[in-house]
Enzyme design. Sequence first.
Site, PDB file in Angstrom:
ATOM      1  CE1 TYR A  40      -3.597   2.600   0.614  1.00 57.87           C
ATOM      2  CE2 TYR A  40      -2.444   3.192   2.631  1.00 57.87           C
ATOM      3  CZ  TYR A  40      -3.431   3.446   1.693  1.00 57.87           C
ATOM      4  OH  TYR A  40      -4.243   4.540   1.839  1.00 57.87           O
ATOM      5  CG  ASP A  55      -3.177  12.802   4.622  1.00 59.61           C
ATOM      6  OD1 ASP A  55      -3.258  13.167   3.436  1.00 59.61           O
ATOM      7  OD2 ASP A  55      -3.809  11.840   5.094  1.00 59.61           O
ATOM      8  CG  ASP A  82      -4.668   7.677  -0.046  1.00 62.47           C
ATOM      9  OD1 ASP A  82      -5.633   8.157  -0.670  1.00 62.47           O
ATOM     10  OD2 ASP A  82      -4.320   8.070   1.085  1.00 62.47           O
ATOM     11  CG  ASP A  84      -5.186  12.183  -0.916  1.00 62.16           C
ATOM     12  OD1 ASP A  84      -5.248  11.308  -0.042  1.00 62.16           O
ATOM     13  OD2 ASP A  84      -4.202  12.929  -1.045  1.00 62.16           O
ATOM     14  CG  HIS A 109      -8.103   4.104  -1.191  1.00 56.51           C
ATOM     15  ND1 HIS A 109      -8.205   5.390  -0.699  1.00 56.51           N
ATOM     16  CD2 HIS A 109      -7.052   3.544  -0.545  1.00 56.51           C
ATOM     17  CE1 HIS A 109      -7.266   5.589   0.204  1.00 56.51           C
ATOM     18  NE2 HIS A 109      -6.537   4.502   0.310  1.00 56.51           N
ATOM     19  CD  GLU A 111      -9.915  11.020   0.797  1.00 54.42           C
ATOM     20  OE1 GLU A 111      -9.859  12.087   1.442  1.00 54.42           O
ATOM     21  OE2 GLU A 111      -9.083  10.099   0.930  1.00 54.42           O
ATOM     22  CB  CYS A 119      -5.836  12.872   8.754  1.00 55.47           C
ATOM     23  SG  CYS A 119      -5.676  11.233   9.504  1.00 55.47           S
ATOM     24  NE  ARG A 154     -10.711   7.809   3.286  1.00 55.63           N
ATOM     25  CZ  ARG A 154      -9.696   8.423   3.880  1.00 55.63           C
ATOM     26  NH1 ARG A 154      -8.466   8.002   3.685  1.00 55.63           N
ATOM     27  NH2 ARG A 154      -9.914   9.479   4.647  1.00 55.63           N
ATOM     28  CD  GLU A 184     -10.076   5.984   7.427  1.00 59.63           C
ATOM     29  OE1 GLU A 184     -10.125   4.888   8.034  1.00 59.63           O
ATOM     30  OE2 GLU A 184      -9.018   6.443   6.932  1.00 59.63           O
ATOM     31  CG  ASN A 206      -6.888   2.667   7.591  1.00 56.03           C
ATOM     32  OD1 ASN A 206      -5.788   2.130   7.609  1.00 56.03           O
ATOM     33  ND2 ASN A 206      -7.046   3.977   7.588  1.00 56.03           N
TER      34      ASN A 206
END
Length: 296
Positions: A40, A55, A82, A84, A109, A111, A119, A154, A184, A206
């Site tokens: 990952y 982040d 990721d 975002d 993924h 989101e 975050c 996500r 999440e 996660n």
Amino acid sequence: MNPGKKFRESVAQNELLKCLGATTAYHALLAEKSGAKALYISGGGVAAGSLGVPDLGISTLNDVAIDVERICARTSLPVLVDIDTGWGGAFNIARAINTLEKAGAGAIHIEDQVQQKRCGHRPNKALVSKAEMKDRIKSAADARISDDFVIMARTDSLAQYGLEAAIDIMGECIDAGADMVFPEAVSELAIYKKITESITVPVLANITEFGLTPLFTTDELIGAGVKIALYPLSAFRAANQAALNVYQQIIATGSQQGVLETMQTREELYQYLGYHRYEQQLDQLFNKGQNDVNSI
């Protein structure tokens, strides 16, 4: 076998796929040689590890792509990335998918937070509408080069809207083309159980440290029907603390002797890198060159 198919098969063939986070190509090698089946690349890891920033949506596609290309070049394992919020609208998302698929990723993924994201385990997250999230998923699914490339949705909606709304959003994402889902900040095994009983595709948990999700064991996650356990920054956090200890020891004492036992040795580094194999190839090339010169 292409990376997307590898990722899908890893999910299918393992009762629970442990997806280990790697922030560098060397850590990817260490994970693979430790027995990992998938890797990952965390957006937070790219931000903190490669850029030294929080982040908060500061990193770009190019920042992530550099790390993806380097890591995928040194491992045979499928890699989940990721992305975002996808760095913009439909065309930006499509470009991200094309870029990362070509760089060697097997899955991403995306989101449902707004562009100025936070975050996932912090408060005050703001989400886009369900319709916009579906558009993100559809843009990603339509853009992939190989149908095997995995699009994972996500959602940060659990804390914001509750379980039923989160399940509804994940279902809509699946209808829009998501192959797997990532709820999440889940705080209870019972919640994972309700999600997996309601969702028809693999569900990711996660298992990040110091967040809102307890450090559930693999047996507990399997019992709840989860198919992928994500450990995004575990090695990164441990390496950071080790580095801090070494720096502080040198500054305080003028020597690293007190922390030698915490270090990987030079020979261990060489073994994991395959250094001696490279050196042997260099010797063979040098000797061949010398023989060619002598024969002239």
